[in-house]
Structures are given as C-alpha cells and as structure tokens.
Design an enzyme around this catalytic site. Structure first.
Site, PDB file in Angstrom:
ATOM      1  CD  GLU A 260       9.301 -28.522  39.856  1.00 34.41           C
ATOM      2  OE1 GLU A 260       8.132 -28.129  39.864  1.00 34.41           O
ATOM      3  OE2 GLU A 260      10.258 -27.788  39.634  1.00 34.41           O
TER       4      GLU A 260
ATOM      5  CD  GLU B 236      11.221 -28.610  34.637  1.00 31.75           C
ATOM      6  OE1 GLU B 236      10.955 -27.514  35.164  1.00 31.75           O
ATOM      7  OE2 GLU B 236      10.460 -29.583  34.711  1.00 31.75           O
TER       8      GLU B 236
ATOM      9  CG  HIS C  28       7.704 -20.614  31.786  1.00 30.52           C
ATOM     10  ND1 HIS C  28       8.856 -21.019  31.140  1.00 30.52           N
ATOM     11  CD2 HIS C  28       7.925 -20.814  33.107  1.00 30.52           C
ATOM     12  CE1 HIS C  28       9.726 -21.436  32.052  1.00 30.52           C
ATOM     13  NE2 HIS C  28       9.192 -21.324  33.244  1.00 30.52           N
TER      14      HIS C  28
END
Ligand code: GLA
Ligand code: ZN
Length: 691
Positions: free
Chosen positions: A148, A303, A354
């Site tokens: 990312e 993802e 998460h």
C-alpha cells in the site's frame, strides 16, 4: 476449457506473530477453508534482516515449505513497507518529513521517505537477497512489492526530496528562465535566480504557486513509481518468470497509478467499503472498475476485511452474508481473487481489533464458518477466471486535473465557514462544493445505475475501443489530448465533458478566449465565465426543441458555466439568473460522432434520461433493474456469466431476458423471473437460447 482455472482465495498471513504450534493449526484450517494462496512476509523486515549484515530466512523457509507441502501458493511480500528500527537509527535520512518540518517517530509503518538514498539502498539489497534465496521455490507464485504505497507517507518535504525535486525540475525545464516563465513567477515577486532557491512547497503565508504545487505532486508521484521500479528490476532480473504486483489502496490521488502500467504483471486492490453505508457497493464498483481498467485484464482483490476494520469512526461488523456478497461483487467486476487482510486476527499490536479470517474466537466462529463456506463454494465458479468485462464506455481519469481541482495540499478545510477556509495551506478554488473525484463518481454511478459497465482509463489510453468516452471535470488539457478526442469523435465516438473543463494547460496556465480551450472545436462551444452556486442553490435546465426523448425540464446545482455555442446545438438552457437562456447542455456533430458539453451538475433524473438516450443510440445494452440490484456480465468465448447481486435487505424480483439460465452456484435453472434473496448472489449462464 482449461482445467487449471481457479479463483485465488486466501489472505495476508503473519505466522511470525504466532508460536510454531499454531502453524499446524493454520494449515489445517486453511485446507478446511480451501485457501489456495497466502501473502507472506509483508511486514517481516526486522525478522529477515536483524542487522545490516545478517539475513535470517530460516523461519520463513519453514513456512514456505509447509505451505508448499500443503499445496498452498505463496504471494511473497518484499517486506519493505516497514523498515527495522536499526536502519532508521543508523541513517538520518530515512524518516519522511511533514510540511511542518516534523518527522514521524519510529514505531509504526510507512515512516520512510520515498527518496531516502539509505532506504532505497536497503530496499534493493533486501529484495536481492530475498529473490536469490527464494528463486525456484515451489511455493513462490507471485511477488508482492512493499505494501500500500503512500498510505501514510504520501507527501514528504525533507532535504533529499528537495534536492531531487531541483534535479527533476532542471531536467524538465532546462533553464531557470524557462521555469520562471512556465511557473509564472512574476506573480507576487516569486522569481527564482538560483535552482537552490526552489524549496519544497511548504505552507507559506498565503496561497502558493499552483504550478509549483502541481510539479511537486508530480515529482512525488513519480518517486513512488521509481522506488517501486528499483525493487521490480532487482526481482525481475533474478526471477523473470514470477509475476510481480503491488497492492494499491484504491485512493488514486496519492500518486498516479497509471505510471505503473508497464511494470506491473497483475493489478491488485485493497478494498475496504464501509459496511454501515448502504451505497458502499457503488463505491466498490468504481474501485473495482478502476483496477480492472488499469491493465485491461482481470485483477486481484489482495485485501478486504472478513468482517469489521478498525479505522472507521465506528466499525460495524459485516453482517452475515455481506462478506460473501461483496466478494462476488469483486469477481463480477473482473477480479480473479478473493483475498483478505488477514488470515488470523492479531493478538497484539495496533490492529488487534481488526477482523481476521480466523477470529480470536477461532474456528467455531460465525466469521470463519462464512469464510470457509465461501472458499469451498468458489470451486464452483472457477470457470469465470480469466473472463472479461467488456465495457463500451470509458471514463477518463486525469491525475493532473484531480490534483489541480482537489488540492493534495488541502484547500485549507472542507468547511464552508470562510474564516477557517482561507488558511495558509489552502489552494484557492472557486468553490469547496466541487470535487474532481466526486464528479467522476457521479458519472460512473449514473452508468452503474443502468448496469452499464464502465472502464476508467488514463488520458493516453486507446480510446478507439470505446463507443462513449466521458471526461468529467477535465480541468487540464495536455498536449495531444485535443487531437485524441477529435480523432475519437471524428470516427464516430461520443464524447461528453462537463463544466470547468479545458481551463488550464499542462503548466497550469489558464486558456484565454474562452474556457474549454482546446476542446472548443470538438464541442462547438466556449465558456465566458462561471458561477458556482451557493450551498443548496439550484437552477433549472429547460430542454429546447432540439432535444428529443427528455422531460420538459430538470434541476441542477453546484455550478453553472456561462457558455456561447459556436457550432453546437443547445439542447437545454438555464432558466434562472442573469445567464438565463445560456446553454446548460450542448451537442455538436463532429465528423461521424458527437460531442456533448454539460455546463452544470444535473440532477440524477436528467442523468438517467440523458445517458439512456445516448446508450440506446449507440446500441449499448441498458438493464434498468430494481434499486440495489446489480448486474455485471463477464464473458469468454461467447459465453456470458451474468452476475445478479442483491445488495438490499429485502427480496427483489428481476425479469430475465428470454431464455433458460443455469446458476453456476446451485445448478438451479431459471426462466422468466429471478427472485433474489437478501444479499443474494446468482451467476447465470445461458442454458438454452430461444431462437
Ligand atoms: C491496509 C493494509 C493492511 C491492513 C489493513 C487494515 O489495507 O495494507 O496491512 O493494515 O489496511 O484494514
Ligand atoms: Zn523526503
């Protein structure tokens, strides 16, 4: 039909966060869930290289072997998104610098400066060691460079960036006189008399030079690409047969993703729609379409969250069925994979709240059961891998226009309160109500509401594949674009652009003698002035006798250009204000095609009527379906896979086109009417055609 087709299923796997006993259980659960690929080593740099001269691959070898023994492929991360502390401590150029001059503290990821020579050198070395070590490993199927890019370090204002920026400028402008001319530095006495005077464009006392701001953004954007390319070249040379990707965040304003186009084997997306927003599926459809269009072939979802993330203000869980639905939506729009962040929910660290494919509760959890059911179900749809979404409509995305309209340096604030709006960081713009990407999304959604697939392409892509090309808020017109658009329209294409387009050139200089600038000829119209409307302000578009197939009038908002037709026909005119009667929609015949100019932001009902008319004239299939039902078609060799997706919470009914259809997931045969359950997914292929 090839038998080795499959949908890739898996996620980021961090065995290093867990004791080895857990690895066996991981393997067992992966097999249970039909996981066939995991991403390894995404943040493992400190473990792979504990100090400058030591590399320790032993633990990773063990995991790689274990995965290979169990038939699970590896997408191998190069670990470069989080540098080890020893590296940061040793070299003082590693950390990036904020506009305020501060550097981030160690202790998180993406703290590095993309132009740090020490960081780049260390990155090349690690990539080389990894590639040499894993070359030929049976599990290695894909390289995953960094992670990312630009998520946290998209802007840097350090001395290295400054030096490199000066070099970049020298190469681009050759002489200072040329730079001063192109940047218009005569304004506010900014003239540069030495390259060294050109600092990074940090916050000053007031508005800053727009050309310099844009050039700095372009420079940083290219720096992301050159950083990637350094790793790419090292890896490519050592393992030429292994494809390479890097996962994009989906926020394309941080850097220009089109730069990666020729050095990316597969495009991959991290995709995190907000489960509390019912329109998230439209948000997702656009991101998927962007990723599919980047290389014009199937992409990967690298993802997504198995359930909630931990970074929205309120992180609601994906309710039962939603994870499955959104996974199929990604496949519908052209992904060949369903991957997640992350395999096992972390026990420690910043992301322990998460979700994971294996939640803290373990295999008896709702989430793991849904994951495992999906992984197994995907075996039934393997035939869709490598099929295409065929779009006849494209939207142009121009990063320079984006950066010029939605300043990457901030407009000060998004607030409408004038006192806070005019901050020193701001880049002046006529209204905070206009957003480049918002406009692009508005047009995308209008097509999407009609279930018409749209590619999102760069301005230098081949337009001849498309029947309709839309360029919302194409603020900047660079050399070559005028000719490309004219050529496209001349040969029968339909071109649509909007207000405040064709305003500036590549050096951010305003075109004189009418906005629309170089597009004036093809559009047959020019713009004298603009009038942003106040918040909530409306005008109306009254259709003229030239317009067929429309209602009498429609509402519009946000902005009104005041334009003068040259050769174009006025299809609609504004009803209110001092420019009442001025065109709000024009049509110009040019060669065999037509070019439309929309001088405002029309309401949704106009968009539906306008696009339906143009689409039907171009023989592009429109499929109006009940709200919240999405239809996307993937095809290969004349066989269509029709994805009907119900994003709503109630049952919906759809009238099927004539024929008999078989559902890939259940084998059920449908004819005439399809009843779609809440969050229902139906992938229909034609069983029998009526002749
Ligand atoms: C990003 C990162 C992942 C993870 C997720 C959490 O996409 O790439 O490492 O932090 O966000 O949502
Ligand atoms: Zn820097």
């Amino acid at each position: 039909m090839s038998d080795d087709r499959k949908i890739i299923f898996g996620g980021d796997y961090f065995p290093e966060q867990w004791p080895e006993e857990i690895w066996e259980e991981d393997l067992h659960l992966m097999k249970q869930a039909n996981v066939n690929m995991v991403s390894l080593g995404i943040f493992a740099w400190a473990l792979l290289q504990p100090d400058e001269d030591t590399f320790t691959f032993g633990w990773l070898d063990k995991v790689m072997d274990l995965l290979a023994d169990n038939g699970i492929d590896v997408c191998l991360g190069t670990s470069t998104a989080a540098q080890p502390n020893w590296l940061t401590q040793k070299y003082d150029d590693i950390l990036f610098m904020r506009e305020t001059g501060e550097r981030p503290a160690c202790g998180s990821r993406q703290t590095y400066c993309i132009n740090s020579p020490s960081y780049r050198k260390a990155v090349r070395r690690l990539a080389k060691e990894m590639a040499l070590h894993y070359k030929g490993h049976r599990a290695l199927k894909l390289w995953h460079i960094n992670n990312e890019y630009a998520n946290k370090n998209s802007m840097c204002f350090c001395k290295n960036c400054e030096k490199n920026f000066q070099k970049w400028l020298k190469k681009k402008y050759k002489t200072l006189a040329n730079l001063n001319e192109c940047w218009g530095t005569v304004f506010w006495s900014e003239k540069y008399s030495n390259w060294k005077e050109i600092n990074t464009p940090r916050a000053s006392a007031g508005g800053r030079n727009a050309t310099k701001l844009l050039d700095y953004k372009r420079f940083l954007s290219e720096s992301f690409f050159t950083l990637y390319k350094e790793e790419y070249d090292v890896i490519r040379t050592i393992t030429p047969d292994i494809p390479v990707t890097t996962n994009f965040e989906g926020d394309w304003s941080k850097f220009d993703h089109f730069l990666f186009r020729d050095n990316l084997d597969v495009a991959s997306l991290n995709f995190y729609p907000n489960p509390s927003d019912l329109n998230s599926y439209k948000w997702a459809a656009l991101r998927h379409s962007m990723m599919r269009s980047l290389l014009g072939k199937p992409f990967m979802v690298m993802e997504q969250a198995p359930s909630q993330v931990d970074w929205y203000p309120v992180n609601i869980a994906k309710h039962p069925g939603l994870m499955r639905l959104w996974s199929y939506q990604a496949l519908a729009h052209g992904s060949d994979s369903v991957m997640f962040f992350q395999w096992r929910a972390s026990k420690k660290g910043a992301e322990k709240y998460h979700s994971g494919m294996v939640p803290h509760y373990g295999e008896n959890s709702r989430v793991f059961k849904e994951i495992s059911a999906l992984g197994n179900e995907l075996k039934k749809v393997k035939d869709i891998a490598d099929s295409k979404v065929n779009s006849e409509v494209a939207i142009l995305l121009d990063n320079d226009s984006w950066w010029s309209v939605d300043s990457p340096y901030g407009r000060g604030t998004k607030s409408l309160d004038n006192e806070v709006f005019w901050s020193a960081n701001g880049q002046p713009f006529p209204t905070v109500l206009v957003s480049y990407f918002g406009e692009l999304e508005y047009y995308f959604n209008a097509f999407h509401d009609l279930n018409v697939p749209v590619d999102v392409i760069g301005i230098d892509y081949d337009l001849s594949k498309y029947k309709i090309v839309v360029a919302p808020l194409l603020h900047m017109i660079k050399p070559g674009l005028k000719e490309a658009v004219q050529d496209f329209v001349k040969k029968g294409g339909i071109f649509i652009t909007t207000y405040f387009s064709g305003v500036i050139d590549e050096f951010v200089g305003v075109f004189l003698d009418g906005y629309l600038g170089p597009l004036k000829d093809v559009l047959g119209v020019k713009v004298e002035e603009y009038n942003p409307l106040p918040p909530g302000g409306k005008n109306r578009m009254l259709m003229t006798e030239n317009a067929e197939g429309f209602r009498k009038d429609y509402g519009c908002s946000i902005w009104c250009d005041v334009a003068h037709p040259i050769t174009a026909k006025t299809l609609a005119a504004f009803t209110d204000g001092y420019y009442s009667g001025a065109p709000s929609l024009t049509e110009n015949k040019f060669g065999d095609g037509k070019a439309y100019y929309v001088a405002t932001r029309p309401d949704r009902d106009f968009m539906r009527d306008f696009l339906s008319k143009i689409l039907s004239e171009q023989n592009i299939k429109v499929s109006p379906l009940p709200e919240e039902v999405e239809l996307v078609v993937r095809s290969r060799n004349g066989e269509d896979y029709n994805f009907y997706l119900n994003h709503g919470e109630t049952e919906k009914h759809v009238k099927l086109p004539e024929g008999k259809y078989e559902d890939l997931l259940t084998g059920a045969v449908y004819e005439n009417i399809l009843h779609l359950a809440k969050y229902g997914v139906y992938i229909l292929r034609t069983k029998e055609r009526k002749s």
